[in-house]
Enzyme design. Structure first.
Site, PDB file in Angstrom:
ATOM      1  N   HIS A  86      -1.597  29.345 -34.187  1.00  0.00           N
ATOM      2  CA  HIS A  86      -2.974  29.545 -34.637  1.00  0.00           C
ATOM      3  C   HIS A  86      -3.701  30.624 -33.832  1.00  0.00           C
ATOM      4  CE1 HIS A  86      -4.143  26.513 -31.449  1.00  0.00           C
ATOM      5  NE2 HIS A  86      -5.134  27.372 -31.339  1.00  0.00           N
ATOM      6  N   ASP A 137       3.003  24.343 -34.740  1.00  0.00           N
ATOM      7  CA  ASP A 137       2.051  25.344 -34.247  1.00  0.00           C
ATOM      8  C   ASP A 137       2.669  26.148 -33.099  1.00  0.00           C
ATOM      9  OD1 ASP A 137      -0.219  26.798 -33.823  1.00  0.00           O
ATOM     10  OD2 ASP A 137      -1.421  25.144 -33.023  1.00  0.00           O
ATOM     11  N   SER A 229      -5.807  27.306 -25.748  1.00  0.00           N
ATOM     12  CA  SER A 229      -4.805  27.223 -26.809  1.00  0.00           C
ATOM     13  C   SER A 229      -3.578  28.055 -26.467  1.00  0.00           C
ATOM     14  CB  SER A 229      -5.394  27.729 -28.131  1.00  0.00           C
ATOM     15  OG  SER A 229      -6.317  26.805 -28.643  1.00  0.00           O
TER      16      SER A 229
END
Length: 276
Positions: A86, A137, A229
């Site tokens: 992402h 992911d 992230s």
């Protein structure tokens, strides 16, 4: 008598630029990072982890989109960085072995030239965190040239087994340190967290977490935040997870972070690295 003119070929000019570019980028990043707000001194710093020992995370990677800190990542091979899908597949700058956004302390700068997103990844929209409950992911980023391995830069070992509930692990990042407003640490912060069982995770996120994800957290105030992230979950110096999503407020002990479980993707990771 006139001084002789120096003529640079296109090739030598490109080589000179390549040598100057990392220094120029580092200076620009330092100027940009100097504008970031300081940590909130009203908060207990021990509640949000502690500064990592210098050079203790030689696999840590900061990914920049131009001058902006974009995501974290982890070095898994001399030429490859693993991060979250992402984070997007645009070309990025990677600072490998980075532990401070302001200082140059032995990290190596590389441009990413190729991104390989897991083929089953589709950005989702779940009931708890819209666009942040994404399965598979993962994204591998190829560096323009291999890093030079040494005490300050080395690849993190990939797992030979899956992490178990109760395992004590570590995360590191530059993420937000307070729920009141988003801000970045200039120095890398390390936090200890605990692997949760699927049943414990289900209590927090019913019907959302899959078998390819792993939850970790619950140590007081030490959950990583979304601005980390792509950062690594490290258990016994092996890579067990890549931070995928979590719930605000940052640093809340009430909500664990959710990671893509690396042991479930070893075949894909090894195949991509071998074939490229």
């Amino acid at each position: 008598m006139r001084a002789p003119h120096l003529h640079l070929s296109a090739a030598s000019g490109a080589r000179a630029l390549a040598k100057l570019l990392p220094l120029l980028m580092a200076q620009l990043w330092a100027a940009e990072a100097a504008l970031l707000p300081q940590n909130d001194t009203r908060l207990d710093p021990e509640a949000y982890g502690s500064p990592c020992a210098r050079g203790s995370q030689p696999w840590q990677v900061s990914l920049f989109n131009g001058l902006s800190f974009h995501c974290a990542g982890v070095l898994v091979d001399q030429s490859w960085v693993l991060t979250a899908a992402h984070c997007g597949n645009k070309p990025l700058w990677a600072r490998v072995g980075d532990d401070h956004l302001l200082l140059l302390q032995g990290e190596q700068l590389r441009r990413t030239t190729r991104s390989v997103v897991h083929p089953k990844y589709h950005q989702g929209s779940g009931p708890i965190l819209p666009r942040r409950t994404d399965e598979h992911d993962l994204m591998l980023l190829k560096l323009a040239r291999p890093v030079v391995l040494g005490p300050r830069v080395r690849a993190l070992q990939l797992p030979y087994r899956c992490a178990q509930p109760g395992d004590q692990c570590q995360v590191a990042g530059w993420g937000t340190t307070a729920a009141r407003r988003v801000k970045y640490n200039k120095g890398l912060t390390c936090s200890s967290i605990t692997i949760l069982s699927p049943k414990e995770c289900e209590v927090f996120y019913p019907g959302v977490v899959t078998n390819n994800m792993i939850c970790a957290g619950l140590d007081r105030g030490q959950d990583p935040c979304q601005s980390d992230s792509g950062g690594p979950l490290v258990c016994d110096e092996t890579l067990q997870g890549i931070l995928s999503w979590g719930v605000y407020p940052c640093g809340s002990a009430q909500h664990p972070a959710v990671y893509t479980q690396i042991c479930k993707y070893m075949s894909w990771i090894n195949k991509v690295i071998r074939s490229n």
